[in-house]
Motif scaffolding. Sequence first.
Motif, short mmCIF file in Angstrom:
data_model
loop_
_atom_site.label_atom_id
_atom_site.label_comp_id
_atom_site.label_asym_id
_atom_site.label_seq_id
_atom_site.Cartn_x
_atom_site.Cartn_y
_atom_site.Cartn_z
N TRP A 1 -57.46 19.45 -20.89
CA TRP A 1 -58.35 18.30 -20.46
C TRP A 1 -59.26 18.63 -19.34
CZ3 TRP A 1 -54.18 13.59 -20.00
CH2 TRP A 1 -53.96 13.23 -21.24
N ASP A 2 -59.02 19.91 -18.28
CA ASP A 2 -59.83 20.25 -17.50
C ASP A 2 -61.28 20.72 -18.11
OD1 ASP A 2 -58.08 19.69 -15.78
OD2 ASP A 2 -57.38 21.60 -15.37
N ARG A 3 -61.18 21.42 -19.05
CA ARG A 3 -62.29 21.82 -19.80
C ARG A 3 -63.22 20.68 -20.33
NH1 ARG A 3 -63.96 21.92 -24.94
NH2 ARG A 3 -62.09 22.39 -25.79
N ALA B 1 -65.92 15.15 -25.21
CA ALA B 1 -64.88 14.46 -25.89
C ALA B 1 -63.35 14.83 -25.20
CB ALA B 1 -64.68 14.61 -27.15
N ILE B 2 -62.39 13.87 -25.04
CA ILE B 2 -61.16 14.10 -24.66
C ILE B 2 -60.39 13.60 -25.99
CG2 ILE B 2 -59.40 13.56 -22.82
CD1 ILE B 2 -61.82 13.92 -21.48
N VAL B 3 -59.52 14.93 -26.21
CA VAL B 3 -58.55 14.70 -27.14
C VAL B 3 -57.05 14.42 -26.75
CG1 VAL B 3 -57.85 15.48 -29.55
CG2 VAL B 3 -60.04 16.08 -28.63
N PHE B 4 -56.39 13.27 -27.21
CA PHE B 4 -55.05 12.85 -26.52
C PHE B 4 -54.03 13.21 -27.68
CE2 PHE B 4 -58.51 10.42 -24.64
CZ PHE B 4 -58.09 10.27 -23.28
N ALA B 5 -52.85 14.02 -27.53
CA ALA B 5 -51.85 14.14 -28.06
C ALA B 5 -50.87 12.97 -27.71
CB ALA B 5 -51.24 15.31 -27.80
N VAL B 6 -50.41 11.84 -28.81
CA VAL B 6 -49.73 10.93 -28.58
C VAL B 6 -48.45 11.11 -29.03
CG1 VAL B 6 -49.32 8.58 -29.00
CG2 VAL B 6 -51.75 9.71 -28.93
N THR B 7 -47.60 11.25 -27.87
CA THR B 7 -46.10 11.61 -28.33
C THR B 7 -45.20 10.27 -27.90
OG1 THR B 7 -45.75 12.48 -25.91
CG2 THR B 7 -46.51 14.04 -27.79
N LEU B 8 -44.20 10.51 -28.53
CA LEU B 8 -43.16 9.27 -27.88
C LEU B 8 -42.29 9.74 -26.66
CD1 LEU B 8 -41.09 8.84 -31.53
CD2 LEU B 8 -43.00 7.33 -30.41
N SER B 9 -42.27 8.87 -25.56
CA SER B 9 -41.60 9.55 -24.30
C SER B 9 -40.34 9.74 -24.70
CB SER B 9 -41.48 8.07 -23.52
OG SER B 9 -42.83 7.51 -23.51
N GLN B 10 -39.33 9.03 -25.31
CA GLN B 10 -38.02 9.61 -25.18
C GLN B 10 -37.91 10.76 -25.94
OE1 GLN B 10 -35.41 6.33 -26.38
NE2 GLN B 10 -35.62 5.39 -24.57
N SER B 11 -38.31 11.04 -27.20
CA SER B 11 -37.96 12.46 -27.79
C SER B 11 -39.08 13.49 -27.75
CB SER B 11 -38.05 12.20 -29.37
OG SER B 11 -39.34 11.42 -29.71
N GLY B 12 -40.32 13.11 -27.32
CA GLY B 12 -41.55 14.05 -27.19
C GLY B 12 -41.86 14.30 -28.55
N ILE B 13 -41.67 13.71 -29.69
CA ILE B 13 -42.06 13.81 -30.84
C ILE B 13 -43.71 13.40 -30.95
CG2 ILE B 13 -42.24 12.81 -33.43
CD1 ILE B 13 -39.00 12.75 -33.14
N LEU B 14 -44.52 14.33 -31.60
CA LEU B 14 -45.98 14.24 -31.74
C LEU B 14 -46.03 13.09 -32.84
CD1 LEU B 14 -48.94 15.98 -30.89
CD2 LEU B 14 -49.13 15.29 -32.99
N ILE B 15 -46.93 11.80 -32.66
CA ILE B 15 -47.02 11.01 -33.85
C ILE B 15 -48.32 10.63 -34.07
CG2 ILE B 15 -44.96 9.66 -33.20
CD1 ILE B 15 -46.71 7.46 -31.90
N GLY B 16 -49.27 11.30 -33.45
CA GLY B 16 -50.83 11.06 -33.63
C GLY B 16 -51.72 11.53 -32.71
#
Length: 192
Positions: free
Chosen positions: A61-63, A70-85
């Motif tokens: 994100w710094d760059r 543009a900022i690209v966000f990895a969306v993960t589930l807090s409990q498991s860390g699984i990436l969902i989108g």
Amino acid sequence: MADLSIPIETERLRLRPFTIADVDAVHAYHGLDEVARYQYWEQRSRDEVVQEVTKWADGGWDRQVADAEAIVFAVTLSQSGILIGDMVLLFRDKEARQGEIGFTFNPSHGGKGYATEAARAVFAAGFGHFNLHRIFGRCDARNRASWRLMERLGMRREAHFREHALFKGVWDEEFHYAMLAREWAEMDKGGF
Ligand SMILES: CC(C)(COP(=O)(O)OP(=O)(O)OC[C@H]1O[C@@H](n2cnc3c(N)ncnc32)[C@H](O)[C@@H]1OP(=O)(O)O)[C@@H](O)C(=O)NCCC(=O)NCCS
């Protein structure tokens, strides 16, 4: 622009920068025809996902904040860390402070409100942190899940472009949705 604090936490989700270790999780949904259907890209091979994720992860994100494209966000589930989108916030017009939101989620995690929750966090960053004046989103009129998401977020349908372009070989019907910073502030105050 000021740095963005990492990660962004919501009730059920953690939004963080991408790393190259996310390739397989992204390929699991970018490789699906149903996910690519209304995107400007076709379903992606693993090699194509490696190229995309390498770009998203480069400098974090710094760059991205320094480049202000543009900022690209990895969306993960807090409990498991699984990436969902993944979600993107594009800075379309710096002087008029116009941003565009984009979202792509793994259908195995659809229908639980995760995209809505992640988009609200991106709106909070866009309006609160980056001081945007307006955030808009575009989708194919046939992409019901996409425009329903934008309506759930409280965005306004501002335009329906009819047969204005060719998209994957057929006439394109495109909806434009948007929200102003003051509309977001009103909604935020009301707790949605
Ligand atoms: C667009 C996309 C992100 C929408 O995904 P989604 O699963 O419909 O959206 P959400 O995760 O916000 O889930 C909303 C659904 O969960 C339900 N839901 C359950 N719990 C919820 C909660 N706590 N909060 C909000 N909604 C909740 C909603 O009622 C809604 O279901 P419905 O559509 O049957 O009414 C997804 O379809 C996608 O990635 N598509 C492929 C890529 C794409 O086309 N992107 C857009 C390009 S323009």
